[in-house]
Design a protein around this motif. Structure first.
Motif, mmCIF file in Angstrom:
data_model
loop_
_atom_site.group_PDB
_atom_site.id
_atom_site.type_symbol
_atom_site.label_atom_id
_atom_site.label_comp_id
_atom_site.label_asym_id
_atom_site.label_seq_id
_atom_site.Cartn_x
_atom_site.Cartn_y
_atom_site.Cartn_z
ATOM 1 N N LEU A 122 0.829 -1.201 0.000
ATOM 2 C CA LEU A 122 0.000 0.000 0.000
ATOM 3 C C LEU A 122 0.865 1.252 0.000
ATOM 4 O O LEU A 122 0.567 2.225 -0.697
ATOM 5 N N GLN A 123 1.953 1.209 0.754
ATOM 6 C CA GLN A 123 2.848 2.368 0.838
ATOM 7 C C GLN A 123 3.510 2.637 -0.510
ATOM 8 O O GLN A 123 3.674 3.794 -0.917
ATOM 9 N N VAL A 124 3.856 1.566 -1.226
ATOM 10 C CA VAL A 124 4.465 1.710 -2.555
ATOM 11 C C VAL A 124 3.483 2.349 -3.525
ATOM 12 O O VAL A 124 3.831 3.237 -4.310
ATOM 13 N N LEU A 125 2.222 1.903 -3.462
ATOM 14 C CA LEU A 125 1.184 2.468 -4.323
ATOM 15 C C LEU A 125 0.966 3.948 -4.032
ATOM 16 O O LEU A 125 0.786 4.761 -4.947
ATOM 17 N N GLN A 126 0.982 4.291 -2.770
ATOM 18 C CA GLN A 126 0.808 5.689 -2.377
ATOM 19 C C GLN A 126 1.948 6.552 -2.886
ATOM 20 O O GLN A 126 1.738 7.669 -3.368
ATOM 21 N N LEU A 127 3.173 6.017 -2.800
ATOM 22 C CA LEU A 127 4.335 6.754 -3.289
ATOM 23 C C LEU A 127 4.275 6.949 -4.793
ATOM 24 O O LEU A 127 4.590 8.024 -5.312
ATOM 25 N N ASN A 128 3.878 5.887 -5.512
ATOM 26 C CA ASN A 128 3.755 5.983 -6.971
ATOM 27 C C ASN A 128 2.650 6.964 -7.370
ATOM 28 O O ASN A 128 2.802 7.717 -8.345
ATOM 29 N N PHE A 129 1.557 6.944 -6.629
ATOM 30 C CA PHE A 129 0.446 7.867 -6.897
ATOM 31 C C PHE A 129 0.900 9.311 -6.701
ATOM 32 O O PHE A 129 0.644 10.180 -7.544
ATOM 33 N N LYS A 130 1.589 9.552 -5.597
ATOM 34 C CA LYS A 130 2.070 10.898 -5.290
ATOM 35 C C LYS A 130 3.075 11.358 -6.339
ATOM 36 O O LYS A 130 3.082 12.525 -6.741
ATOM 37 N N LYS A 131 3.924 10.431 -6.779
ATOM 38 C CA LYS A 131 4.913 10.766 -7.801
ATOM 39 C C LYS A 131 4.234 11.140 -9.115
ATOM 40 O O LYS A 131 4.648 12.090 -9.799
ATOM 41 N N THR A 132 3.187 10.401 -9.475
ATOM 42 C CA THR A 132 2.441 10.686 -10.705
ATOM 43 C C THR A 132 1.750 12.045 -10.620
ATOM 44 O O THR A 132 1.775 12.832 -11.569
ATOM 45 N N ILE A 133 1.148 12.314 -9.469
ATOM 46 C CA ILE A 133 0.470 13.602 -9.263
ATOM 47 C C ILE A 133 1.474 14.749 -9.331
ATOM 48 O O ILE A 133 1.208 15.797 -9.944
ATOM 49 N N ARG A 134 2.647 14.553 -8.730
ATOM 50 C CA ARG A 134 3.683 15.597 -8.742
ATOM 51 C C ARG A 134 4.165 15.856 -10.176
ATOM 52 O O ARG A 134 4.373 17.014 -10.581
ATOM 53 N N PHE A 135 4.331 14.796 -10.933
ATOM 54 C CA PHE A 135 4.753 14.918 -12.337
ATOM 55 C C PHE A 135 3.700 15.669 -13.146
ATOM 56 O O PHE A 135 4.022 16.576 -13.926
ATOM 57 N N LEU A 136 2.428 15.297 -12.955
ATOM 58 C CA LEU A 136 1.321 15.957 -13.656
ATOM 59 C C LEU A 136 1.247 17.429 -13.265
ATOM 60 O O LEU A 136 1.085 18.312 -14.134
ATOM 61 N N HIS A 137 1.375 17.700 -11.984
ATOM 62 C CA HIS A 137 1.292 19.070 -11.473
ATOM 63 C C HIS A 137 2.422 19.933 -12.062
ATOM 64 O O HIS A 137 2.191 21.081 -12.463
ATOM 65 N N LEU A 138 3.613 19.356 -12.118
ATOM 66 C CA LEU A 138 4.763 20.089 -12.636
ATOM 67 C C LEU A 138 4.572 20.453 -14.099
ATOM 68 O O LEU A 138 4.704 21.622 -14.486
ATOM 69 N N TRP A 139 4.251 19.490 -14.926
ATOM 70 C CA TRP A 139 4.198 19.747 -16.363
ATOM 71 C C TRP A 139 2.991 20.578 -16.780
ATOM 72 O O TRP A 139 3.101 21.426 -17.678
ATOM 73 N N LEU A 140 1.867 20.356 -16.149
ATOM 74 C CA LEU A 140 0.715 21.213 -16.452
ATOM 75 C C LEU A 140 0.996 22.651 -16.029
ATOM 76 O O LEU A 140 0.566 23.602 -16.689
ATOM 77 N N GLY A 141 1.721 22.809 -14.924
ATOM 78 C CA GLY A 141 2.091 24.149 -14.474
ATOM 79 C C GLY A 141 3.040 24.833 -15.438
ATOM 80 O O GLY A 141 2.887 26.016 -15.746
ATOM 81 N N LEU A 142 4.016 24.092 -15.946
ATOM 82 C CA LEU A 142 4.957 24.664 -16.905
ATOM 83 C C LEU A 142 4.268 25.011 -18.225
ATOM 84 O O LEU A 142 4.583 26.022 -18.861
ATOM 85 N N ILE A 143 3.325 24.188 -18.637
ATOM 86 C CA ILE A 143 2.628 24.410 -19.908
ATOM 87 C C ILE A 143 1.703 25.620 -19.835
ATOM 88 O O ILE A 143 1.657 26.448 -20.751
ATOM 89 N N SER A 144 0.959 25.732 -18.731
ATOM 90 C CA SER A 144 -0.087 26.761 -18.650
ATOM 91 C C SER A 144 0.302 27.960 -17.789
ATOM 92 O O SER A 144 -0.469 28.917 -17.683
ATOM 93 N N GLY A 145 1.484 27.922 -17.173
ATOM 94 C CA GLY A 145 1.845 28.921 -16.173
ATOM 95 C C GLY A 145 1.771 30.357 -16.653
ATOM 96 O O GLY A 145 1.219 31.232 -15.970
ATOM 97 N N LEU A 146 2.317 30.639 -17.830
ATOM 98 C CA LEU A 146 2.331 32.018 -18.332
ATOM 99 C C LEU A 146 0.913 32.527 -18.564
ATOM 100 O O LEU A 146 0.588 33.669 -18.217
#
Length: 373
Positions: free
Chosen positions: A2-26
């Motif tokens: 369960l802890q591994v799944l949570q870490l992978n989920f958080k990593k995916t969310i962080r990746f999504l958050h980063l790239w969507l922010g870079l794309i739409s930030g301006l």
């Protein structure tokens, strides 16, 4: 497991958050800043444009009939520009405003998008032309166009804004997931809910991004979703099947009769928007706004353009179904005016936070996050 799944989920969310922010930030930065500027546009206009909005009332004078004011406005506007709307304030000492606007929705760029946009302000008591405005060059018109389509026109700018706001909604949700405290102990909660103002720049920037984002999340979500309602035309009213009787085309438009009926039906109106039909079978659409601040509180009327006969009357706001009320309130929820001055202040501050989030987020990535790519 369960802890591994949570870490992978958080990593995916962080990746999504980063790239969507870079794309739409301006774009989000521009929308937040322009939205904050426009939040108090009406109040600023009252202060800056007194010369065109207010007139002295001559002793014993009353407003001239609309049929006498229209030809004056048309002459001032020029034959090449057709008046499409009049804003007829019912407050004492206020001017009448008539506008002519022609858009090229397929054009690229602000100056090509507006082929022309002019306003004429009349003294309704004397018929005097108070002010002629090339609204295409007016500051708040430019700010609104920047907010709606980045000064690029509908085909390109609207598309970019639309999907940048979709990204922003996802960023708000993913940001909440990333902000969520690992545990709800006092030390962790203090870190999640407060900004450490005395910290070094890196920590302060991190807190400004996370904590201000959390506190403004609900307001920003409302602003973003109501903006998308417009963008995807979910608030667009269905075109009425009511038409004017073209067999009675002879004679001038009975403007006085139409306005008089609307005034009698809605005597407490703050101002009327009198929309002139473009098509021969089109109706005269009159919106009676009951408040200077809230656009949702209005009654709509449709009149035969030739006879002045009332063809259709809309429901008052408090008599509309709940779903229709929410759609009617879309603009007021977007700007905060649904909550009066307090709501406008909240919308103004939320806009500043929205503009700051891409900046603080970029700095977090620049200082630390690049290695995560």
């Amino acid at each position: 497991m369960l802890q591994v799944l949570q870490l992978n989920f958080k990593k995916t969310i962080r990746f999504l958050h980063l790239w969507l922010g870079l794309i739409s930030g301006l774009v989000v930065f521009i929308l937040g800043l322009s939205g904050s500027i426009y939040a108090f546009a009406d109040e600023l206009k009252e202060w800056l444009y007194q010369d065109r909005l207010r007139v002295e009332i001559p002793a014993g004078a009353s407003r001239l009939p609309l049929s006498k004011l229209l030809p004056i406005a048309e002459e001032a506007m020029g034959k090449e520009r057709k008046i499409s709307r009049g804003e007829l304030s019912q407050a004492p000492g206020r001017t009448y405003m008539f506008r002519a606007m022609k858009l090229n929705r397929n054009a690229f760029g602000y100056w090509n998008y507006y082929e022309y946009y002019h306003k004429v302000y009349l003294n309704p008591y004397t018929g005097q032309v108070v002010y002629k405005e090339n609204a295409k060059k007016e500051f708040f018109t430019v700010v609104l166009a920047l907010h709606m389509n980045l000064l690029m026109g509908d085909n390109v700018g609207h598309f970019i804004v639309q999907w940048s706001v979709v990204c922003f909604v996802i960023l708000l949700i993913s940001g909440l997931v990333l902000w969520w405290p690992k545990n709800w102990k006092r030390k962790q909660l203090k870190k999640s809910f407060s900004i450490k103002w005395g910290a070094k720049f890196k920590r302060l920037n991190y807190d400004l991004h996370n904590v201000s984002g959390f506190y403004s999340l609900l307001i920003l979500m409302v602003i973003a979703l109501t903006g998308l309602m417009w963008s995807f035309e979910l608030t667009t009213e269905k075109k009425s099947k009511v038409l004017s009787d073209t067999t009675k085309m002879a004679g001038a438009m009975p403007a006085d009769r139409i306005l008089d009926q609307a005034l009698k039906a809605s005597p407490e109106t703050a101002y009327f928007l009198y929309n002139f039909p473009a098509a021969k079978s089109g109706t005269v659409n009159v919106s009676a706004y009951q408040s200077d601040m809230n656009l949702y509180d209005r009654v709509q009327y449709r009149f035969d353009r030739y006879s002045g006969t009332l063809l259709q009357k809309g429901l008052e706001f408090n008599k509309q179904p709940l779903g229709t009320q929410l759609i009617s309130m879309n603009y007021d929820l977007h700007t905060g005016s649904a909550l009066g001055l307090t709501g406008k202040v909240l919308a103004f501050l939320a806009g500043l936070v929205a503009a700051a989030l891409p900046v603080t987020g970029f700095l977090i990535w620049w200082k630390k996050g690049k290695k995560q790519i």
